[in-house]
Design a protein around this motif. Structure first.
Motif, PDB file in Angstrom:
ATOM      1  N   GLU A   1       3.543  -7.865  -4.700  1.00 28.03           N
ATOM      2  CA  GLU A   1       4.959  -8.117  -5.004  1.00 28.03           C
ATOM      3  C   GLU A   1       5.837  -6.998  -4.451  1.00 28.03           C
ATOM      4  N   VAL A   2       5.420  -5.752  -4.687  1.00 32.30           N
ATOM      5  CA  VAL A   2       6.166  -4.599  -4.187  1.00 32.30           C
ATOM      6  C   VAL A   2       6.282  -4.654  -2.661  1.00 32.30           C
ATOM      7  N   ILE A   3       5.143  -4.961  -2.011  1.00 34.01           N
ATOM      8  CA  ILE A   3       5.130  -4.982  -0.544  1.00 34.01           C
ATOM      9  C   ILE A   3       6.070  -6.062  -0.012  1.00 34.01           C
ATOM     10  N   ARG A   4       5.988  -7.262  -0.603  1.00 28.33           N
ATOM     11  CA  ARG A   4       6.815  -8.372  -0.115  1.00 28.33           C
ATOM     12  C   ARG A   4       8.295  -8.059  -0.299  1.00 28.33           C
ATOM     13  N   ALA A   5       8.635  -7.460  -1.457  1.00 31.39           N
ATOM     14  CA  ALA A   5      10.028  -7.095  -1.711  1.00 31.39           C
ATOM     15  C   ALA A   5      10.498  -6.054  -0.691  1.00 31.39           C
ATOM     16  N   ALA A   6       9.648  -5.065  -0.439  1.00 31.05           N
ATOM     17  CA  ALA A   6      10.014  -4.006   0.503  1.00 31.05           C
ATOM     18  C   ALA A   6      10.205  -4.576   1.909  1.00 31.05           C
ATOM     19  N   LEU A   7       9.303  -5.488   2.303  1.00 26.62           N
ATOM     20  CA  LEU A   7       9.399  -6.058   3.658  1.00 26.62           C
ATOM     21  C   LEU A   7      10.671  -6.889   3.801  1.00 26.62           C
ATOM     22  N   GLN A   8      11.027  -7.625   2.711  1.00 25.89           N
ATOM     23  CA  GLN A   8      12.214  -8.482   2.799  1.00 25.89           C
ATOM     24  C   GLN A   8      13.480  -7.673   2.993  1.00 25.89           C
ATOM     25  N   SER A   9      13.523  -6.461   2.398  1.00 30.01           N
ATOM     26  CA  SER A   9      14.717  -5.640   2.581  1.00 30.01           C
ATOM     27  C   SER A   9      14.510  -4.609   3.700  1.00 30.01           C
ATOM     28  N   GLY A  10      13.482  -4.867   4.553  1.00 30.43           N
ATOM     29  CA  GLY A  10      13.322  -4.044   5.753  1.00 30.43           C
ATOM     30  C   GLY A  10      12.753  -2.649   5.530  1.00 30.43           C
ATOM     31  N   ARG A  11      12.300  -2.339   4.293  1.00 31.63           N
ATOM     32  CA  ARG A  11      11.756  -1.001   4.027  1.00 31.63           C
ATOM     33  C   ARG A  11      10.247  -0.997   4.320  1.00 31.63           C
ATOM     34  N   ILE A  12       9.934  -0.984   5.608  1.00 31.85           N
ATOM     35  CA  ILE A  12       8.523  -1.089   5.984  1.00 31.85           C
ATOM     36  C   ILE A  12       7.707   0.108   5.494  1.00 31.85           C
ATOM     37  N   GLN A  13       8.306   1.321   5.560  1.00 28.50           N
ATOM     38  CA  GLN A  13       7.562   2.505   5.100  1.00 28.50           C
ATOM     39  C   GLN A  13       7.184   2.393   3.618  1.00 28.50           C
ATOM     40  N   ASP A  14       8.087   1.813   2.814  1.00 23.71           N
ATOM     41  CA  ASP A  14       7.780   1.636   1.391  1.00 23.71           C
ATOM     42  C   ASP A  14       6.606   0.666   1.215  1.00 23.71           C
ATOM     43  N   ALA A  15       6.625  -0.373   2.031  1.00 25.38           N
ATOM     44  CA  ALA A  15       5.542  -1.356   1.967  1.00 25.38           C
ATOM     45  C   ALA A  15       4.215  -0.677   2.278  1.00 25.38           C
ATOM     46  N   ILE A  16       4.232   0.139   3.341  1.00 23.36           N
ATOM     47  CA  ILE A  16       2.997   0.827   3.737  1.00 23.36           C
ATOM     48  C   ILE A  16       2.555   1.817   2.664  1.00 23.36           C
ATOM     49  N   ALA A  17       3.539   2.507   2.065  1.00 21.16           N
ATOM     50  CA  ALA A  17       3.198   3.471   1.017  1.00 21.16           C
ATOM     51  C   ALA A  17       2.519   2.761  -0.151  1.00 21.16           C
ATOM     52  N   ALA A  18       3.064   1.601  -0.548  1.00 18.28           N
ATOM     53  CA  ALA A  18       2.472   0.850  -1.662  1.00 18.28           C
ATOM     54  C   ALA A  18       1.057   0.403  -1.309  1.00 18.28           C
ATOM     55  N   LEU A  19       0.891  -0.055  -0.080  1.00 23.52           N
ATOM     56  CA  LEU A  19      -0.421  -0.550   0.344  1.00 23.52           C
ATOM     57  C   LEU A  19      -1.455   0.572   0.362  1.00 23.52           C
ATOM     58  N   THR A  20      -1.073   1.731   0.936  1.00 21.58           N
ATOM     59  CA  THR A  20      -2.069   2.802   1.080  1.00 21.58           C
ATOM     60  C   THR A  20      -2.373   3.493  -0.251  1.00 21.58           C
ATOM     61  N   LYS A  21      -1.581   3.202  -1.282  1.00 25.37           N
ATOM     62  CA  LYS A  21      -1.900   3.769  -2.585  1.00 25.37           C
ATOM     63  C   LYS A  21      -3.161   3.106  -3.175  1.00 25.37           C
ATOM     64  N   LEU A  22      -3.460   1.898  -2.709  1.00 24.07           N
ATOM     65  CA  LEU A  22      -4.637   1.184  -3.218  1.00 24.07           C
ATOM     66  C   LEU A  22      -5.927   1.783  -2.665  1.00 24.07           C
TER      67      LEU A  22
END
Lengths: 475, 475
Positions: B34-55
């Motif tokens: 959910e976090v990643i999809r929200a970040a991608l929709q508002s163009g915050r790709i770095q946030d998406a990557i940060a959320a993903l790499t936390k896993l």
């Protein structure tokens, strides 16, 4: 001292697993058994023991259990304590309990002290309560074993061992190595050292490799990993196995609800669990609800454990017969229906079993959760209809060509489509439902699925035939 | 650097596997998605990557593969090399190849250099030959991977990794630790160090624990274990798994025919093999001959992989119908036979499947060898007769009471005894025979067994009824 578990060091003389000879250890055991039997016959008991102890502990236990009672009683009292401990660790539970009962209380206590605490607890759990209590009273390390006795065998608590080396965050690498060195007396080699705080709560883990390469004065805190996965004692062994396999863990610490470190589970125990659960799943598929049953079980046990499920199948089969009996009169008019009714039931059973296998396995490997259930059912339903049309067309046309009756072919084809749809849905939904009810999904043995597909198959095929009877008889 | 495999250190923030919540990681993945999809929709790709790499890398790969193509292509080019390497190691083979194909040759080569050699070899093997050749040409560590490419995936050679720290017998403990320290760049932590002679032949193994507690000036020879089990490259992965599980090994060195050390297999790979083989065995039981098939496979693949076996079952079902058709005229006289013929066939199928499951599992776990075959057949035959009498008596009497015809009960009972005897023998012998012919014992899927028990069941029941027809019609 028994050799380190989880180590490739445990030595037998057999060196290289030769290509195309996967059963090499069987030959080694057989030839050793010959030597032992010959030695025993000529009264050379020490030679027999020497031959036996030359084997790897695993093979040794297998060889021992193939000896007759007389040979076992000749050897057992002369085995030393560590070898007897090895034997109890490697034998199957029931056999280990038998051997343990034949030891004096004193000897048994010594042997249990020597064993891994989790294995000792397993043996104690299988002994008559008085024997176990007497042995515990004599043991030196009873305090290591007693906490384990309260955990059911099939939980994280039942799998864990309490042999641990624990560190404190403020200790240095040099102190940690010293601890490890003095813990040498307990040969069950830890490959991870766990770090605990003042309340004995797990706060980190240190890999041996990190310890080796750390500078001697570095505090543990600096190179420990604070992110350590752990399990609480009550977790089912299947979930432990799934977790360790998912994250490629070779050890998993076990904590109580407050986070206090109690023990650790090693990967070799988990490999056993995975094999046990796979056997269980396969057996349940075949309507055998007892994973203990092996190919070398005595006939009496074999029959006793298979029969209940055959009786259950008898009941469902007679119920399917009752379904057919409602259409009995039709066979006197159109005998050919008796020839093809089983095709519909049988193919439904096959399709249902396929769906069941996929669903049971997906649940076991954690590939599906309850939230996916609707999407999965719809997908399976579509699959079932496509399969029904594919098989129904071929079988219907085949039967039309064979028997020359287009209506017979039509009825067979339609019944196949209907029954396959029912089959895939029953096969998929039942295990998911059982999982949702916190039951074992594999309980939905294929017997249940085939009972449904049999009854549905006969009812649809013979029902359609009854409806279209004038068309069937007019040719 | 990716974290150490086979270590509980790999960190996600999820600490304790809560009781009764075996699917906790699913929730973590879902909320991260959910976090990643929200970040991608508002163009915050770095946030998406940060959320993903936390896993945890395992969960990260699962989350990544649940993203749609667009999201994947947004993220992939911005992931760093180590994270991309993690991703390729954790994704399923086909998906990993897809991702690899979307990388530039240069980037792909860097990622492959970063991966464990055995995983890199697997990815290269799944790529189009030209892509693989170009990536290999760009790689720095191609020499670690190239020797692995020649081994089939499902052999010891295909499972092994070439990342090893090797010692010589004359080196001291201090020198060994120094070697381990300088090997730190390769983070895939070895927990055993292998000792080789001048011809690079494996001569011993040293556990990290023994190394830690050894005095610095002691030569390796003094504390190495010369009795080390090893596998040659061509051995089947199933035999590797059986060996490592039997002897509780956490690592198994792989050698060539001359004994030269080539690599090592770690227990986490073996756990995967055991699970794969269990899935395969269960699927074969259900007439699914493709372990790749999962519950989330697309419908087209699902249908394509199930249909061939349903067509085969259609053929065998029609053959059973042909057996019945030889007795067709009898149904016009004694319609009730159509009601009960399936009981004999069905119960025979159940009994045969039970025997099959026990035999297949015994072979998989190495509990039975060809030399036991006669004893086993005799034992199963006795079991089958006892089962047949037990079930035959009950079913026969039940049908007599229900339908009032003693001869119908008698015929049903006798047919059950005969068919159960056939069933247990076929169920036991077929997998043993396949094993003797060096085929997969599980190929004897229950379809084959039920085809035999169906035909035999119908033939015996209807044959007996034809013989005793006057008795059946006289009432």
């Amino acid at each position: 001292m028994q050799p380190q578990s989880g180590s490739p060091l445990r030595g037998s003389r057999c060196r290289k697993l030769a290509e195309q000879q996967p059963f090499m250890e069987e030959q080694l055991i057989d030839s050793t058994l010959e030597v032992i039997r010959a030695a025993l016959q000529s009264g050379r008991i020490q030679d027999a023991i020497a031959a036996l102890t030359k084997l790897h502990p695993t093979d040794r236990a297998e060889a021992f259990s193939e000896l007759d009672d007389q040979a076992q009683s000749a050897i057992l009292p002369r085995l030393d304590i560590p070898s007897t401990a090895d034997l109890l660790e490697e034998l199957e539970d029931e056999e280990a309990a038998d051997v343990a009962e034949n030891l004096s209380t004193e000897r048994l206590a010594d042997v249990l002290d020597e064993m891994e605490p989790d294995e000792a607890a397993d043996v104690l759990g299988d002994l008559p309560p008085e024997t176990a209590a007497r042995a515990l009273a004599e043991m030196d390390d009873a305090d290591e074993v007693i906490p384990l006795l309260s955990h059911p065998d099939e939980t994280a608590g039942g799998l864990m061992t309490t042999w641990l080396v624990t560190l404190r965050p403020e200790e240095t690498a040099a102190e940690a190595i010293e601890k490890l060195r003095s813990a040498e007396l307990e040969p069950e080699g830890p490959y991870y050292l766990y770090v605990i705080d003042d309340s004995e709560r797990l706060v980190g883990v240190v890999g041996l490799r990190d310890l080796v390469i750390a500078k001697p004065q570095t505090p543990v805190r600096a190179f420990m990993d604070p992110d350590v996965k752990s399990a609480t004692t009550g977790i089912d062994q299947e979930d432990v196995a799934r977790l360790m396999s998912r994250y490629d863990l070779t050890a998993l610490p076990v904590v109580d609800d407050a986070g206090k470190l109690l023990g650790t589970i090693t990967v070799d125990d988990v490999v056993d669990v995975i094999e046990e659960e796979a056997t269980e799943d396969i057996y349940r598929f075949a309507n055998l609800h007892d994973a203990d049953l092996a190919i070398d079980s005595p006939i009496s046990i074999s029959v006793r454990r298979r029969l209940p499920w055959l009786y259950l199948s008898t009941l469902t089969a007679l119920f399917a017969s009752w379904v057919i009996s409602n259409f009995e009169a039709i066979f006197e008019q159109v005998a050919v229906l008796a020839v093809f009714q089983s095709v519909v039931a049988g193919l439904g059973g096959n399709a249902g079993t396929q769906s069941l296998a996929i669903a049971v396995r997906a649940i076991a490997l954690g590939e599906i959760t309850i939230k996916d259930i609707w999407r999965t059912i719809v997908k399976e339903a579509v699959t079932g209809i496509i399969q029904g049309i594919s098989v129904g067309l071929i079988a219907g046309i085949g039967v039309y060509l064979w028997r020359g009756s287009p209506w017979l072919g039509f009825i067979l084809g339609m019944a196949l489509i209907g029954n396959m749809l029912i089959a895939v849905i029953v096969g998929t939904v039942t295990p998911l439902l059982l999982k949702a009810l916190r039951q074992d999904p594999a309980l939905a043995s294929s017997a249940l699925v085939t009972a449904v597909t049999d009854c549905a198959g006969f009812a649809i095929f013979l029902g359609l035939a009854t409806l279209l009877l004038p068309l069937l008889t007019e040719r």
